[in-house]
Write an enzyme that holds these catalytic residues in place. Structure first.
Site, PDB file in Angstrom:
ATOM      1  N   GLY A 169      -2.410   1.479  -0.133  1.00  0.00           N
ATOM      2  CA  GLY A 169      -1.557   2.192   0.129  1.00  0.00           C
ATOM      3  C   GLY A 169      -0.638   2.023   1.615  1.00  0.00           C
ATOM      4  O   GLY A 169       0.775   2.517   1.396  1.00  0.00           O
ATOM      5  N   ASP A 170      -0.553   1.194   2.671  1.00  0.00           N
ATOM      6  CA  ASP A 170      -0.267   0.807   3.580  1.00  0.00           C
ATOM      7  C   ASP A 170       1.106  -0.108   2.561  1.00  0.00           C
ATOM      8  O   ASP A 170       2.079  -0.507   3.851  1.00  0.00           O
ATOM      9  CB  ASP A 170      -1.049  -0.335   4.623  1.00  0.00           C
ATOM     10  CG  ASP A 170      -2.131   0.847   5.056  1.00  0.00           C
ATOM     11  OD1 ASP A 170      -1.503   2.193   5.631  1.00  0.00           O
ATOM     12  OD2 ASP A 170      -2.948   0.319   5.118  1.00  0.00           O
TER      13      ASP A 170
END
Length: 460
Positions: free
Chosen positions: A247-248
């Site tokens: 997600g980062d």
């Protein structure tokens, strides 16, 4: 901007069970520490060569001091926290997580922000809000500032179940399917647990410009204001044991692609592929260790990381300018690259600290040169240019002339071949309007794309 934590990985092999309980025994062979949360997003961008500022709060404890070390290469503008720095310790057997221990990760009061933190956010060309539930995203001053900025620059909001709603108007909110379902069901009863359904609820609730709900190996769905239904964003199939950090990586990539001028559907598709590539390459376990001696903390890297050739020219130009360097640009079709091109490009690169090539798109070349051109497609032409040591980035434009691309890029020096010698360059007025200069480099006669194409036609 967002919450930072210290991630600790204990890795080893599990070949037997404990005699005390039916649990695996992991023989630890490696211990790695890194900045997590918003710190991981910032480190990813810094390692890719982008100028990044991390706005956060850091505790004055051992974990906070370690975080400062592991944020080497990132400009950090931080307030102080009187609470313990959060630490997340993961035990891995091979590439598979076994258990995680959290310390100091309980919810804390909303932290104060400093004038320097607000100034850093206000100067940003794109903002990622990496909320990890520690309260920074709920600070009223920051929220007011972000609400104003959302009308001017892309704001990407990666939410957390324990955090506040995004401010209205942000470019895109990026919950995973679990986060999205929880938020949607809290807002409306009987919402089906599907990405399509929850994205519609959340777009109305959050009043963002778009919602991108990620679904792991199934990709994502994107819903924008005005769309009748969400669109699927497929992901390539990859073998990945640990999804940590995906997600980062997606948020970081979205920022890069939006700042480069791509529209949201294209940026989302590229970011999903970037996240898949990140996991396929080993995920967080494959990230290079921070070397604090090579890059002092607080000083951003101002050129692309070794071995990486960037095709994001706007970010590169900004990085070079911020470090006091000169941005050089040139343009053309570069359909069949020959010795004349190479000599002119090398001469142009010597005039400054980076060279960005404004490249006519395929449609642009056809309008200028006729239906038989280009011989080589735009993506292959860009790849060939980037393979040259003297070319730092390529900016593809679709217009007949490079003025629109130049207005976005704003180079210090615009270079054309010496066949313009004695005449004023067509782009001179535009380039000089922001203080730039137009220069020519030597022209090499008897070397041309047309001549090369004719010669190839005779032997085909």
């Amino acid at each position: 901007m967002g919450d930072v934590m210290l991630d600790v990985d204990l890795s080893g092999e599990a070949t037997r069970l404990s005699p005390d309980a039916p649990v695996p025994v992991v023989d630890v062979s490696a211990i790695r520490r890194r900045a997590g949360g918003a710190g991981l997003v910032a480190r990813m961008l810094a390692q890719d060569g982008w100028p990044v500022t991390l706005v956060t709060v850091l505790g004055d404890d051992d974990a906070g001091n370690q975080l400062r070390t592991h944020l080497a290469g990132v400009r950090v503008v931080a307030g102080t926290s009187s609470y313990s720095s959060p630490v997340k310790t993961r035990i891995r057997a091979g590439s598979h997580p076994v258990v995680r221990f959290d310390q100091g990760c309980e919810k804390t009061p909303v932290p104060d922000v400093t004038p320097a933190m607000l100034r850093a956010v206000e100067k940003a060309a794109v903002v990622i809000v990496a909320d990890y539930g520690r309260g920074l995203a709920a600070n009223p001053q920051l929220r007011d500032l972000l609400a104003r900025l959302a009308a001017e620059v892309p704001v990407i909001w990666d939410p957390h179940p324990s955090g506040p709603d995004p401010v209205p108007g942000v470019a895109v909110v990026t919950p995973n399917i679990s986060e999205a379902t929880k938020a949607a069901q809290a807002a409306a009863a009987n919402v089906p647990a599907s990405a399509e359904a929850v994205s519609q609820v959340l777009l109305e609730r959050w009043r963002s410009q778009a919602v991108l709900v990620t679904k792991g190996e199934e990709g994502a769905v994107l819903l924008r204001q005005g769309d009748s239904s969400p669109s699927a964003v497929p992901a390539p199939r990859v073998e990945a044991g640990d999804p940590c950090g995906a997600g980062d990586r997606l948020a970081a990539s979205l920022a890069v692609h939006l700042l480069a001028g791509r529209d949201l559907p294209e940026a989302a598709a590229l970011a999903v592929h970037d996240a898949a590539d990140f996991l396929a390459a080993g995920g967080v376990s494959a990230l290079p260790d921070t070397d604090a001696e090579d890059t002092p903390a607080g000083k951003p890297r101002t050129s692309p990381a070794p071995g990486r050739r960037t095709t994001e020219p706007l970010l590169l130009a900004r990085s070079v300018r911020e470090s006091g360097g000169k941005v050089v640009a040139t343009g053309g079709c570069f359909d069949l690259i020959h010795a004349g091109h190479i000599r002119s490009l090398a001469a142009a690169r010597e005039l400054g600290d980076c060279l960005i090539v404004c490249l006519n798109s395929d449609d642009s070349v056809r309008r200028l040169k006729g239906p038989q051109r280009p011989i080589i497609g735009q993506h292959d032409r860009a790849e060939l240019l980037l393979a040259m040591e003297c070319v730092d980035a390529v900016m593809i434009f679709d217009e007949d002339t490079p003025e629109a691309a130049l207005d976005r890029l704003r180079p210090d020096i615009w270079v054309k071949g010496g066949d313009y010698k004695g005449s004023r360059l067509p782009e001179a007025d535009l380039v000089e309007s922001w203080g730039g200069r137009c220069l020519t480099v030597p022209f090499h006669p008897a070397r041309s794309t047309t001549g090369l194409a004719d010669a190839l036609a005779k032997v085909s």
